[in-house]
Design a protein around this motif. Structure first.
Motif, PDB file in Angstrom:
ATOM      1  N   ASN A  93       7.515  -0.772   2.472  1.00  8.27           N
ATOM      2  CA  ASN A  93       6.748  -0.502   3.687  1.00  8.27           C
ATOM      3  C   ASN A  93       7.536   0.320   4.699  1.00  8.27           C
ATOM      4  O   ASN A  93       7.160   0.383   5.860  1.00  8.27           O
ATOM      5  CB  ASN A  93       6.261  -1.800   4.324  1.00  8.27           C
ATOM      6  CG  ASN A  93       7.396  -2.667   4.820  1.00  8.27           C
ATOM      7  OD1 ASN A  93       8.550  -2.422   4.516  1.00  8.27           O
ATOM      8  ND2 ASN A  93       7.064  -3.698   5.581  1.00  8.27           N
ATOM      9  N   SER A 124      -1.996  -0.473   3.663  1.00 14.44           N
ATOM     10  CA  SER A 124      -1.177  -0.483   4.862  1.00 14.44           C
ATOM     11  C   SER A 124      -0.504  -1.831   5.095  1.00 14.44           C
ATOM     12  O   SER A 124      -1.173  -2.865   5.035  1.00 14.44           O
ATOM     13  CB  SER A 124      -2.041  -0.123   6.065  1.00 14.44           C
ATOM     14  OG  SER A 124      -1.264  -0.030   7.220  1.00 14.44           O
ATOM     15  N   PRO A 125       0.764  -1.867   5.308  1.00 13.49           N
ATOM     16  CA  PRO A 125       1.722  -0.770   5.417  1.00 13.49           C
ATOM     17  C   PRO A 125       2.473  -0.486   4.107  1.00 13.49           C
ATOM     18  O   PRO A 125       3.465   0.228   4.110  1.00 13.49           O
ATOM     19  CB  PRO A 125       2.690  -1.283   6.464  1.00 13.49           C
ATOM     20  CG  PRO A 125       2.779  -2.750   6.182  1.00 13.49           C
ATOM     21  CD  PRO A 125       1.362  -3.130   5.732  1.00 13.49           C
ATOM     22  N   TYR A 126       2.033  -1.042   2.995  1.00 10.02           N
ATOM     23  CA  TYR A 126       2.793  -0.963   1.746  1.00 10.02           C
ATOM     24  C   TYR A 126       2.369   0.191   0.846  1.00 10.02           C
ATOM     25  O   TYR A 126       1.187   0.414   0.624  1.00 10.02           O
ATOM     26  CB  TYR A 126       2.658  -2.264   0.949  1.00 10.02           C
ATOM     27  CG  TYR A 126       3.409  -3.403   1.575  1.00 10.02           C
ATOM     28  CD1 TYR A 126       4.763  -3.591   1.334  1.00 10.02           C
ATOM     29  CD2 TYR A 126       2.770  -4.287   2.437  1.00 10.02           C
ATOM     30  CE1 TYR A 126       5.455  -4.622   1.917  1.00 10.02           C
ATOM     31  CE2 TYR A 126       3.458  -5.329   3.023  1.00 10.02           C
ATOM     32  CZ  TYR A 126       4.800  -5.479   2.765  1.00 10.02           C
ATOM     33  OH  TYR A 126       5.492  -6.501   3.350  1.00 10.02           O
TER      34      TYR A 126
END
Length: 166
Positions: A93, A124-126
């Motif tokens: 992330n 999000s966020p990964y």
């Protein structure tokens, strides 16, 4: 049927709110109504005509009937995806580097293992990179061992995950 129960519960809640101005606690009648709604069987809801117009029950009833009936000449088919396994080779992330690293790992895996489809996902966020469409965990683990031997630096992040496969 589920929509009818939700509508009934909403109606009871509305009645309880209106009645709540007169009394702070639920009456025995309200509790009995809630128990009746939560039990299985047929439910009959009676309410004033004014509320009938506000809720436009005719439209709701038609919608419920359409949901309950299956189309006879339907051309749509169920999704071809099923639950299986994939190998997750990247998960990060970091705003500055994650997207670039995910694309880099995808290219490396695709060049070394063209027989496997590689998926890049941003949730999000990964950023995640997953490999393959395996029906069994043992197939995924065998492929993971091959990836681990080809890319020893990826070993810490390699893991088999359940996912929807094609």
């Amino acid at each position: 049927m589920n929509l009818v129960k939700r509508l009934s519960i909403s109606l009871v809640a509305l009645v309880a709110i209106v009645a709540g101005s007169k009394a702070q606690t639920m009456s025995a009648d309200t509790i009995a109504i809630i128990r009746q709604i939560e039990s299985s069987g047929n439910i009959h809801v009676s309410y004033p005509d004014g509320l009938y117009k506000i809720l436009s029950v005719d439209n709701i009833t038609e919608t419920v009937k359409e949901e309950d009936e299956e189309p006879k000449n339907s051309t749509t088919s169920k999704s071809s995806t099923r639950v299986g396994y994939r190998i997750q080779v990247f998960d990060d992330n970091n705003v500055r580097t994650a997207q670039h690293e995910a694309q880099s790992r995808k290219r490396h895996i695709e060049s070394r293992f063209p027989e496997y489809k590689v998926y890049t996902q941003f949730n999000s966020p990964y950023w995640r990179v997953k490999v393959g469409d395996f029906r069994t965990r043992s197939e995924a683990e065998a492929a993971m061992a091959a990836i681990r031997s080809a890319f020893p630096g990826y070993g810490a992040q390699l893991r088999v995950v359940r996912d929807r496969i094609n």
